[in-house]
Design a protein around this motif. Sequence first.
Motif, PDB file in Angstrom:
ATOM      1  N   ASP A 274     -74.664  16.096 -23.602  1.00  0.00           N
ATOM      2  CA  ASP A 274     -75.461  15.613 -24.723  1.00  0.00           C
ATOM      3  C   ASP A 274     -76.755  14.938 -24.322  1.00  0.00           C
TER       4      ASP A 274
ATOM      5  N   LYS B 155     -82.832  15.187 -34.269  1.00  0.00           N
ATOM      6  CA  LYS B 155     -82.859  14.370 -35.501  1.00  0.00           C
ATOM      7  C   LYS B 155     -83.628  13.070 -35.259  1.00  0.00           C
ATOM      8  N   LEU B 156     -83.311  12.446 -34.121  1.00  0.00           N
ATOM      9  CA  LEU B 156     -83.977  11.178 -33.798  1.00  0.00           C
ATOM     10  C   LEU B 156     -85.488  11.378 -33.674  1.00  0.00           C
TER      11      LEU B 156
ATOM     12  N   ALA C 160     -78.391  14.682 -42.218  1.00  0.00           N
ATOM     13  CA  ALA C 160     -77.602  13.831 -41.319  1.00  0.00           C
ATOM     14  C   ALA C 160     -76.290  14.504 -40.911  1.00  0.00           C
TER      15      ALA C 160
ATOM     16  N   ASN D 226     -78.626  15.816 -32.147  1.00  0.00           N
ATOM     17  CA  ASN D 226     -78.801  14.386 -32.430  1.00  0.00           C
ATOM     18  C   ASN D 226     -80.146  13.866 -31.933  1.00  0.00           C
ATOM     19  N   HIS D 227     -80.583  14.385 -30.802  1.00  0.00           N
ATOM     20  CA  HIS D 227     -81.877  13.952 -30.272  1.00  0.00           C
ATOM     21  C   HIS D 227     -83.021  14.542 -31.089  1.00  0.00           C
TER      22      HIS D 227
ATOM     23  N   MET E 212     -74.568  19.302 -37.584  1.00  0.00           N
ATOM     24  CA  MET E 212     -74.060  19.053 -36.233  1.00  0.00           C
ATOM     25  C   MET E 212     -74.321  20.236 -35.295  1.00  0.00           C
TER      26      MET E 212
ATOM     27  N   SER F  68     -86.134  15.049 -25.697  1.00  0.00           N
ATOM     28  CA  SER F  68     -84.934  14.224 -25.872  1.00  0.00           C
ATOM     29  C   SER F  68     -85.134  12.857 -25.236  1.00  0.00           C
TER      30      SER F  68
END
Lengths: 516, 88
Positions: A451, A294-295, A328, A291-292, A331, A262
Amino acid sequence: MKLHQYLLDAAQRWPSKVAIQELDGSSITYEDLDAQSSRLRDRLASIGVQPGDRVGFWLHKSADAVVTLFAILKAGAAYVPIDPTGPAARNNYILADCRVAAIVIEERFKPMLEVHGDEGWHPAILDIDEAGGRKWVGDALTHNVGAGTSLTVSPVGAHDLAFILYTSGSTGKPKGVQLTHENASSFIEWCARTFSLTSSDRFSSHAPFHFDLSVFDIFGSVKHGGTLLIISEEVGKQPYELAQLIADHRITVWYSAPSILSLMAQFGYLDTRDYSALRLVLFAGEVFPINHLKLLTTYWPHPQYFNLYGPTETNVCTYYQVPTPIPADQMEPVPIGRVCSHLEGILVQADGTEMSEATEGELCIHGPAVTRGYWNLPEQSQRCFVEVNGRRYYRTGDIVREEGDGNLVYLGRKDRMIKKRGFRVELGEIEVCLYRHPDIREAAVVALADDSVGMRVHAHIVSKQGKPLSLIDMKTFCSEHIPIYMIPDRFSFHSSLPKTSTDKIDYQTLKSWSRS
Amino acid sequence: MTDQSATMSILKDYILVEFLPGEDPGHLTPSTPLVSTGILDSLAMLKLVAFIEREFDIPVNAHEVDEEHLNTLQSICALVASKRSLVR
């Protein structure tokens, strides 16, 4: 299969290939790793180490630590890795708890070592100047054992103990998970089949050796004649440096807890270098904030990603290949997947009976990778297993749900254990530590998902004087008793703690206080 | 106020506000360990470095984001001073 057999085979097949590399450029070939560890085995035998013994090593992460653990295995003993960054009191407790026959220790850690010699326990001490850079092994061995000396060592069976890994214990003391050669090798053989590992792979060694992720790094690499890049404790925390070395050293197989991945995704400048060599990214130990993840997969679109799940007691027991790109709109965290093919899993209810219809329950695991239990804790060991249809299953304590596609989804714990930076943390162990503080009247600890770092630990305190205590004093006190990853991130001071109708700490209310 | 004591004061204020809310300023001394006690974790170190770069207009190298350079106010001040001497 004995774990050191992997090294004997590799030294035959790839004698001149680099087995272990350090960041300063020093390295050791398979032939030398085999020879050095055999010499150290002879040295250990000469100071009294016998098959069946435990041997501790208190060294910083280095090629020499790998030489040492193979030497201990070759001597027929079980290695007990000590956290070089851990508090001295905890480390000394571990060495005494499993009554190691010998301790291999770096000179710089020797002032922290306390051996009381009570109840007839007198471990031999093998101290060396400094691990790393291959400075000490050669020197120490030259003047300790004559060249060519080879002492007879009894054969070791696959069911003999290979190592003991200490994890956080709810009673305030760490507990030692006993793992045999078969426990570890059955997992390594499964990895070999699942990840198609080869001799051209370059493995990262990010996890410390007292953490179970290191079992894959060390033995997965050695089994295949790969090269293992040792990442020191200090560099292991620095996202930018790590990102740079993955590219520069052309790492092909990365394995770590999600938290550092992350940080790399956020602060590693991953778009500035060539990561084409990286083919496999494995992560385990905690939930990866989606989210991390995905990044990360945006920066590194080409490797295969696997979420590996499992407690130290079973090593990895379920796995899930993350399909990329990740949509995207996803979640939810990725599932923990399916039970590995060398193991069997069932879901049980709170009373320990197997569920027939329901798809939600505690995951229990049976198979060759499952521990026999904890060192010197027969009752606790007994409680961790359940017998179903004549088979003994390890109760993971993790509540999971089986989805329609057969994948398991992690829902939470049935007790007060959490994962932080991939490490197991019993919140009860932190509370025991806090209660040792002379100014604390009451202490309760809760954890909340966060998060940015995965989990945040919040300590709620009632002081004896009724006033807030110094945060610096709190953190410093904790750092003297528990590992750094267990130190609470936040402290709050109250006049009293909320209680339930039965006068127990009301953790749900504390959690709501923590959220506000 | 000298350059160094001004730097110390700015860093001390920032660390107290960001990472030690409510702490008695007198308890944070130049030699209080920050990294080895978990007061600064990995994320906090990155935040601190971003602050240093912004506040003092100096670059900090990635390999300096570690316990050796950031463990005490004293060592952080020394890092800032060494960077400033290069910039000047």
